[in-house]
Design an enzyme around this catalytic site. Structure first.
Site: not given
Lengths: 338, 504
Positions: A46, A111, A113
């Site tokens: 996807e 991730d 950040d």
């Protein structure tokens, strides 16, 4: 002269140029196809696009590299996310019997950040970063990279700068792609030592180091098999920077402010680079089945600051390919595919 | 290809291969033919075992001595395999080890069919089977444990001596049992981290290059996770093929009832018939009736009436404790006529249904007294009803008041309410038994109101000959344990259960 001149308003003009002449489609396809070892791996992947005016479309999927190119050149997405490999082609998910359309595999992702470090950096806050606080990120990457390799035995890690204030890690090992939700969650929790909110008080030196430097992860990003994450070589609409792979061997020299913006590389396209063009034709282009478009594209990005980052991806993919060689041979033997 | 006759003999006995170990993962379904009787018996016995596992698991800490001792004896009673040392060549009484293992294997698969249908059933089944497996695995000696692992393709390799030396400091630090000599003495296994997620998540174990290093004594955790996952997947698969199985008319009724089955005595065998006199009932209600029946009796005395649900539940109970039809008619008539009902109306409207209860009318089914399961699960009471299970159906405040009025101590009431909160209604009733009889441990597992009555009578030493007549099913290996639910009881259960489920 790297980040000057970027104006978000120019994106509609820059994106078509980027996708037609600079985006490294063949490397991109080479990555997500994973050597063709598993059938339909690319076709069942996807993608999601964020288009102009914040229009968001999910469940995009493509049969070939060419189809992907055409679609991206037609839609000129502001942002591209990569999702999971599903049981069926995502763009046909509505035709599938309810309950049977399922996310099967995906890279294990992390991730980090910079905003999660706000309590330990005084130079910047929120979306801002500088070279001082970026050191914290560098340390975090070193730690996470080592933990993933030494503790979990993973080999193929693709580190990518997100374009503004963070980095992503894509763990591409086959074992990682096949991990269940429970397993991903366990790995993320194993790696989550520090959540933030450093308390003031007496601490030993090592504790302080740990509190400041240990990677602060968003566990939710890592848990879901169907979670969509920003794609490498996607553009960051606010900063214009390209999400480029990071060379871990040169990690300490990495400077987020040196990362090219889309406006820069488009500008570089027009600027003739003295003497380099003819010499850069390498073995990949000579005598291969590449069409003119692709050959031109390779020459194009090589004239820009994007070149070295595509090379990092190439090197990463060479490493992954090694591990596939054995697999493909095994399978073709079984199928008597000569 | 020519097979030697020796090989043919070996192939002819695949089952002995299958039962090489007393414990198994139930990976392969049984392949033989069995009779319906065996099908039913095996299933019921395993269900008893699992219910015991459930009850003991709630009442005792799972590794405590009481738990293991009680579970041990239940294993012997029901003839399930759990220890390896039995030598088949020695002559002994009862089923052979092979027969026990075969029963274990087959009964597990039958219950899969019965318990795969809903999320709740699956969860219950998996929980009990996991607890059962844990208990049995821990009973094995070290050698048997390793054998079991290898036999089941859990080729978790042991860490070589050299590697152990190199890693010794890490291993000592990681294991909470760790001390230098312990690490040296025992084996450590290298397990892929995906098979030990809980240990990874909590960092309770040393992790290197994708493998966790687990001491032998902790390997059960890994094995249990594996067992749980396999069973969960298997049940999902079973559920998909269930419609085909249920289309077999012989199996459908049995499977449908197993998941709700009461598996003890049915108390319709009235060995105590005629031993109770009507004058005793008030006294007995206070001393030996379970709370549900005491409540019904009190209601009847106070309002001289009970609705249909109450009449059925209480009436059948009375039959179970020994009332004859004549006594029952007299009892109900005298009570109802004190209220709004006159003799004629009683004879017309109510007498018929009492005779029906005793199997003297209609299709002459001799109805059996309701088990706790039935009282708890079917026909919940509404406003103005007094039947049902007070631990299940009364709200906590009301229940508290009632218990207070029956002089139960405040601490006792608190214990009961705790059990109710945990949805352990029968255990709450058992606690009520213990408190009202002033004993620590009731010594039985409550499943049936009539069982409550009999146990109480036995304890109080009175009740004339009643207590001598019937042996409660849980005691001693010579008890008549093999009582499959009789077809009538089964048929009756069908009716009521179907009606219950139809009402949605």
């Amino acid at each position: 002269m790297t980040s000057t001149d970027y104006d978000p308003a120019c994106l509609p003009d820059l994106l078509p140029l980027y996708y037609r002449r600079l985006f490294p489609f063949s490397q991109y396809y080479r990555w997500l196809n994973y050597g063709g070892v598993q059938k339909n791996y690319f076709q069942h992947r996807e993608f999601s696009f964020t288009l102009k005016d914040d229009i968001y479309v999910r469940y995009q999927s493509f049969s070939t590299q060419g189809e992907l190119e055409k679609e991206m050149q037609k839609m000129n997405p502001y942002k591209i996310d990569i999702g999971a490999v599903y049981s069926h082609r995502p763009n046909q998910h509505n035709t599938v019997k309810s309950g049977t359309f399922q996310a099967l595999e995906k890279e294990l992702v992390f991730d980090i950040d910079m905003t999660d470090y706000d309590d330990v950096r005084s130079c910047c806050s929120a979306a801002n970063i500088c070279n001082k606080c970026w050191t914290l990120m560098t340390i975090a990457i070193h730690i996470l990279d080592r933990a993933l390799r030494e503790d979990f035995g993973f080999h193929h890690l693709l580190w990518v700068y997100s374009g503004r204030r963070g980095v992503h890690c894509w763990v591409c090992d086959e074992a990682a792609r096949k991990l269940s939700v429970a397993a991903r969650s366990a790995v993320a929790e194993y790696l989550s030592l520090v959540k933030g909110n450093v308390k003031k008080g007496q601490y030993f030196e090592k504790e302080i180091m740990l509190q400041y430097c240990y990677p602060r992860l968003d566990v939710n990003v890592s848990k879901g098999v169907n979670h969509l994450l920003k794609s490498p070589f996607s553009v960051h609409p606010k900063t214009g920077r390209i999400s480029v792979p990071i060379d871990l061997k040169q990690l300490d020299k990495f400077d987020p402010f040196d990362v090219p913006t889309i406006s820069l590389i488009c500008e570089e396209l027009d600027r003739p680079r003295v003497g380099e063009e003819d010499e850069q034709v390498d073995s990949k282009e000579k005598g291969s089945d590449m069409d003119t478009m692709e050959r031109r594209r390779i020459r194009d990005y090589k004239r820009t600051s994007l070149a070295k980052y595509v090379k990092i991806l190439d090197q990463f993919l060479d490493g992954v390919a090694q591990s596939h060689k054995g697999e493909l041979l095994k399978r073709s033997d079984l199928q008597k595919d000569f | 290809m020519q097979f030697g006759s020796r090989q043919r003999k070996l192939i002819a006995n695949p089952q002995t291969e299958l039962y090489r170990h007393c414990l198994q993962f139930y990976a392969q379904p049984p392949l033989e033919n069995i009779s319906l009787t065996e099908f039913e018996t095996f299933a019921v016995e395993r269900l008893k075992l699992l219910k015991t596992v459930e009850n003991l698991g709630v009442s005792y800490v799972k590794s405590s001595d009481q738990y293991t001792n009680k579970l041990d004896s239940e294993f012997s009673n029901l003839h399930f395999p759990y220890k390896t040392e039995v030598d088949d060549k020695k002559p002994h009484i009862g089923p052979s080890e092979y027969e026990k293992r075969r029963k274990d294997h087959i009964s597990h698969f039958i219950l899969r069919l019965a318990y795969c249908q809903t999320e709740d059933l699956r969860r219950w089944f998996i929980q009990q089977e996991v607890d059962l497996f844990r208990y049995r695995f821990n009973c094995l000696n070290s050698k048997s444990k390793t054998q079991f692992l290898h036999h089941n393709n859990l080729h978790y390799d042991t860490v070589s001596l050299e590697e152990k030396k190199v890693l010794s400091e890490k291993l000592i630090n990681s294991s909470y049992a760790g001390s230098a000599c312990k690490v040296e003495e025992q084996d450590f296994y290298k397990v892929p981290f995906q098979d030990a997620l809980d240990l990874v998540r909590t960092r309770k174990v040393y992790l290197k290059a994708g493998y966790v290093y687990i001491p032998h004594q902790d390997i059960v955790i890994i094995v249990l996770n594996d067992f749980r996952t396999r069973l969960s997947k298997a049940l999902a698969l079973t559920a998909r093929s269930l419609p085909t199985v249920l289309s077999d008319e012989r199996l459908q009724p049995l499977l449908s009832h197993l998941s709700h089955a009461y598996v003890g005595q049915d108390y319709s065998i009235q060995k105590s018939v005629g031993k109770i006199s009507l004058e005793q009932i008030d006294l007995l209600a206070g001393k030996s009736f379970p709370l549900c029946m005491r409540q019904l009796h009190q209601s009847l005395r106070e309002t001289h009436h009970l609705r249909h649900g109450g009449r059925m539940q209480y009436g059948l109970f009375l039959k179970g404790i020994g009332l004859t039809l004549e006594q029952a008619l007299q009892f109900w008539r005298s009570e109802f006529t004190k209220g709004k009902v006159d003799m004629d109306k009683f004879d017309k409207a109510y007498a018929y249904s009492i005779r029906h209860m005793f199997g003297k009318e209609g299709k002459r089914t001799d109805y059996t007294p309701y088990s706790c399961m039935k009282v708890i699960l079917s026909n919940p009471p509404s406003q103005g009803d007094h039947h049902g299970c007070p631990f299940r159906h009364s709200d906590a405040e009301l229940l508290k008041q009632k218990l207070q009025s029956y002089k139960v101590s405040p601490s006792g009431i608190a214990q009961i309410l705790d059990l109710v909160k945990g949805m352990h209604y029968q255990l709450a009733c058992q606690k009520y038994f213990e408190l009202t009889h002033n004993i620590e441990d009731s010594g039985f597992s409550l499943n049936h109101p009539n069982q409550y009555f009999l146990e109480s009578q036995k304890l109080l030493g009175g009740g004339r000959e009643v207590k001598r007549e019937v042996d409660p099913p849980q005691r001693g290996p010579d008890a008549a344990v093999k009582q499959p639910p009789n077809p009538q009881a089964l048929a009756e259960m069908t009716e009521d259960l179907d009606a219950y489920f139809q009402d949605g």
